[in-house]
Design a protein around this motif. Structure first.
Motif, PDB file in Angstrom:
ATOM      1  N   ALA A 121       5.794  75.883  46.407  1.00 16.85           N
ATOM      2  CA  ALA A 121       6.075  77.491  46.573  1.00 16.85           C
ATOM      3  C   ALA A 121       7.448  77.859  46.028  1.00 16.85           C
ATOM      4  N   LYS A 122       7.430  78.968  45.600  1.00 18.68           N
ATOM      5  CA  LYS A 122       8.764  79.528  45.232  1.00 18.68           C
ATOM      6  C   LYS A 122       9.516  79.717  46.124  1.00 18.68           C
ATOM      7  N   LYS A 123      11.028  79.065  45.797  1.00 19.20           N
ATOM      8  CA  LYS A 123      12.110  79.105  46.857  1.00 19.20           C
ATOM      9  C   LYS A 123      12.609  80.652  47.032  1.00 19.20           C
ATOM     10  N   LYS A 124      13.007  80.793  48.197  1.00 18.88           N
ATOM     11  CA  LYS A 124      13.632  82.123  48.592  1.00 18.88           C
ATOM     12  C   LYS A 124      14.930  82.118  48.209  1.00 18.88           C
ATOM     13  N   GLU A 125      15.565  83.517  47.819  1.00 18.54           N
ATOM     14  CA  GLU A 125      16.777  83.358  47.334  1.00 18.54           C
ATOM     15  C   GLU A 125      17.865  83.936  48.281  1.00 18.54           C
ATOM     16  N   LEU A 126      18.986  83.179  48.465  1.00 16.92           N
ATOM     17  CA  LEU A 126      19.896  83.738  49.274  1.00 16.92           C
ATOM     18  C   LEU A 126      21.032  84.235  48.457  1.00 16.92           C
ATOM     19  N   HIS A 127      21.598  85.640  48.520  1.00 12.19           N
ATOM     20  CA  HIS A 127      22.546  85.928  47.428  1.00 12.19           C
ATOM     21  C   HIS A 127      24.114  85.950  47.932  1.00 12.19           C
ATOM     22  N   ILE A 128      24.921  85.552  47.293  1.00 18.41           N
ATOM     23  CA  ILE A 128      26.440  85.585  47.983  1.00 18.41           C
ATOM     24  C   ILE A 128      27.229  86.275  46.809  1.00 18.41           C
ATOM     25  N   GLY A 129      28.170  87.027  47.290  1.00 19.41           N
ATOM     26  CA  GLY A 129      28.873  87.791  46.326  1.00 19.41           C
ATOM     27  C   GLY A 129      30.440  86.881  45.945  1.00 19.41           C
ATOM     28  N   GLY A 130      30.888  87.260  44.692  1.00 15.64           N
ATOM     29  CA  GLY A 130      32.121  86.458  44.414  1.00 15.64           C
ATOM     30  C   GLY A 130      33.238  87.360  43.628  1.00 15.64           C
ATOM     31  N   ILE A 131      34.509  87.266  44.249  1.00 15.21           N
ATOM     32  CA  ILE A 131      35.293  88.155  43.413  1.00 15.21           C
ATOM     33  C   ILE A 131      36.309  87.153  43.226  1.00 15.21           C
ATOM     34  N   PHE A 132      36.579  86.860  41.746  1.00 16.82           N
ATOM     35  CA  PHE A 132      37.565  85.894  41.215  1.00 16.82           C
ATOM     36  C   PHE A 132      38.883  86.730  40.416  1.00 16.82           C
ATOM     37  N   PRO A 133      39.795  86.306  40.389  1.00 11.18           N
ATOM     38  CA  PRO A 133      40.936  86.943  39.563  1.00 11.18           C
ATOM     39  C   PRO A 133      41.088  86.047  38.068  1.00 11.18           C
ATOM     40  N   ILE A 134      40.461  86.597  37.320  1.00  9.11           N
ATOM     41  CA  ILE A 134      40.540  85.966  35.758  1.00  9.11           C
ATOM     42  C   ILE A 134      41.499  86.701  34.952  1.00  9.11           C
ATOM     43  N   ASN A 135      41.507  88.051  34.702  1.00 12.22           N
ATOM     44  CA  ASN A 135      42.223  88.585  33.663  1.00 12.22           C
ATOM     45  C   ASN A 135      43.271  89.267  34.533  1.00 12.22           C
ATOM     46  N   GLY A 136      44.182  90.033  33.801  1.00 14.44           N
ATOM     47  CA  GLY A 136      45.299  90.705  34.525  1.00 14.44           C
ATOM     48  C   GLY A 136      46.592  89.984  34.290  1.00 14.44           C
ATOM     49  N   THR A 137      47.639  90.633  34.595  1.00 11.32           N
ATOM     50  CA  THR A 137      48.873  90.044  34.497  1.00 11.32           C
ATOM     51  C   THR A 137      49.675  89.740  35.773  1.00 11.32           C
ATOM     52  N   GLY A 138      49.303  90.506  36.896  1.00  9.00           N
ATOM     53  CA  GLY A 138      50.092  90.107  38.027  1.00  9.00           C
ATOM     54  C   GLY A 138      49.380  89.460  39.057  1.00  9.00           C
ATOM     55  N   GLY A 139      50.327  88.414  39.722  1.00  7.40           N
ATOM     56  CA  GLY A 139      49.692  87.576  40.827  1.00  7.40           C
ATOM     57  C   GLY A 139      49.044  86.518  40.086  1.00  7.40           C
ATOM     58  N   TRP A 140      48.020  85.872  40.532  1.00  7.66           N
ATOM     59  CA  TRP A 140      47.543  84.532  40.349  1.00  7.66           C
ATOM     60  C   TRP A 140      46.151  84.869  39.645  1.00  7.66           C
ATOM     61  N   GLN A 141      46.078  84.353  38.611  1.00  4.78           N
ATOM     62  CA  GLN A 141      44.809  84.348  37.625  1.00  4.78           C
ATOM     63  C   GLN A 141      43.894  82.933  37.869  1.00  4.78           C
ATOM     64  N   GLY A 142      43.793  82.673  39.205  1.00  2.00           N
ATOM     65  CA  GLY A 142      43.329  81.310  39.458  1.00  2.00           C
ATOM     66  C   GLY A 142      41.576  81.301  39.375  1.00  2.00           C
ATOM     67  N   GLY A 143      40.880  82.460  39.071  1.00  2.55           N
ATOM     68  CA  GLY A 143      39.693  82.348  38.863  1.00  2.55           C
ATOM     69  C   GLY A 143      39.369  81.794  37.689  1.00  2.55           C
ATOM     70  N   GLN A 144      40.309  81.470  36.751  1.00  2.00           N
ATOM     71  CA  GLN A 144      40.032  80.816  35.407  1.00  2.00           C
ATOM     72  C   GLN A 144      39.304  79.445  35.790  1.00  2.00           C
TER      73      GLN A 144
END
Ligand SMILES: CC1(C)CO[C@@H](CC(=O)O)CN1
Length: 430
Positions: free
Chosen positions: A1-24
């Motif tokens: 049977a097809k698996k049911k999907e559970l969805h999660i949101g992600g917010i990652f700091p990738i670009n930008g100059t201030g703070g921490w770009q740890g999403g990389q």
């Protein structure tokens, strides 16, 4: 049977100059965990986890905007992953209105340890205050009951110092002076000298740390009569980098002299032994896989130029495992009530509470070490103590702040062979 999907949101700091770009490095690590969890037949049977993510650039306004995107676009998300203290503060404060649990893999601000403001926040990244019990333990070990504090005027350090002051009071350690500076430490260092400070706890980001080091060289507040505590998560040769373009007017040699002997404390983010973790990988296996993932993204690890967030990548990997284990527990719990996790909606307080309770009691060995949360949702973590000896950091020991156990290797070295004093000893004339 097809698996049911559970969805999660992600917010990652990738670009930008201030703070921490740890999403990389943290976003690839989270994707690795998603793959491993979905391939693990003992977890979330009948379901598959899906991650929808955006770049926050470590900017709270943009963090709020992408959270809005995640919430107002189908499918419903059951939980949010986020990084950067400023973004986590904004997202976690709002998320409870949508009955969303927020798991932060990259937020060190002590302000986040507040269940009134952040009812549904958990973090696999330890609070900056995790250093403080270790600092106190070291002062007691070396008999220092008179210390000074030098800090950069940044929120994370201000709230860390407040926690340190409380702990010093309880431990009957006198803080002879607390100096802070915005960018130029000259006056603050001068005041330390005036107060005859000998044992100084320094709290600043790495660029300010270079300015402090050069200033203590110039004002001779270093050497055998002084002990400096610095933060341990600066890059290895931090005191030699960027002197020219940051206008530091000390030579590399002078910086090394000023840095000799200083102690550092930091939270352990990579599991320290070669035990097999819950994912079936050892820490080394994880490191190898991460290097492979990062080189696919064009990062050349061997050149030593690591992407931002490399150090914290295990925290993002383990955050996904923590939420998968919590979902697993929740599915079983809900089944007893004839309910299903996929019935979650932003107005469903009952399922949010089940996920919260499941996370609260989650504890496992991850690639970042033992992963468990305090009642405030803080990461319980080991800390590591090192000392700069002849230009390299030597591991002095670990401190388990949960069980108050110090593992010490007796490797510390003092220029004058004996432990520096915390004050001038008046010569008693006999
Ligand atoms: C150890 C460090 C660099 C502290 O800041 C974290 C980022 C933040 O707190 O915003 C990431 N990890």
């Amino acid at each position: 049977a097809k698996k049911k999907e559970l969805h999660i949101g992600g917010i990652f700091p990738i670009n930008g100059t201030g703070g921490w770009q740890g999403g990389q490095a943290c976003e690839p690590a989270a994707q690795m965990a998603l793959l491993d969890v979905n391939n693990n037949k003992d977890l979330l049977s009948g379901y598959t986890l899906k991650l929808h993510w955006y770049d926050s650039e470590c900017e709270p306004g943009r963090g709020a905007a992408v959270m809005y995107q995640l919430l107002y676009k189908d499918p419903v998300k059951v939980m949010l992953l986020a990084g950067c203290s400023t973004v986590c503060t904004t997202v976690a404060e709002a998320a409870k209105k949508w009955n969303l649990i927020v798991l932060c893999y990259g937020a060190s601000s002590p302000a986040l340890s507040n269940r009134q403001r952040f009812e549904t926040l958990f973090r696999t990244h330890p609070s900056a205050t995790v250093h403080n019990p270790t600092r106190i333990k070291l002062m007691q070990k070396f008999g220092w009951s008179r210390v000074a504090i030098l800090q950069q005027a940044e929120e994370v350090f201000i709230s860390t110092v407040e926690d340190l002051e409380e702990r010093c009071k309880v431990a009957k350690i006198e803080i002879v002076t607390r100096q802070s500076f915005l960018t130029d430490p000259t006056e603050a260092v001068r005041n330390l000298k005036r107060q005859d400070a000998r044992i100084v706890v320094g709290l600043f980001y790495v660029v300010a740390a270079r300015r402090v080091l050069c200033e203590i060289f110039k004002q001779k507040l270093y050497g055998k009569a002084y002990v400096w505590f610095f933060i341990g998560w600066y890059e290895d040769k931090w005191y030699e980098f960027g002197l020219e373009d940051e206008g530091i007017n000390c030579t590399k040699e002078e910086m090394r002299q000023a840095a000799e002997g200083h102690l550092t404390t930091e939270a352990v983010m990579w599991n320290q032994d070669n035990r097999t973790t819950i994912s079936g990988m050892t820490e080394k296996d994880f490191r190898m896989r991460l290097h492979a993932e990062l080189s696919k993204k064009g990062f050349d690890i061997d050149s030593g130029r690591l992407p931002e967030g490399y150090q914290e990548a295990p925290l993002a990997y383990d955050a996904v495992w923590a939420l998968a284990l919590a979902f697993n527990k929740t599915i079983e719990k809900l089944a007893e009530q004839g309910k299903k996790l996929e019935e979650f909606s932003y107005t469903n307080r009952g399922i949010r509470d089940e996920i919260y309770n499941a996370l609260n009691t989650t504890s496992f060995l991850g690639v970042s070490g033992k992963t468990a949360f305090s009642e405030k949702g803080d990461r319980i973590a080991l800390t590591q103590v090192e000392q700069m000896i002849n230009g390299t950091y030597n591991l002095l020991g670990y401190y388990d702040t949960e069980n108050l156990i110090m593992q010490w290797y007796n490797k510390e070295k003092w220029t004058s062979e004996k432990v520096p004093q915390d004050r001038t000893i008046e010569k008693t004339v006999l």
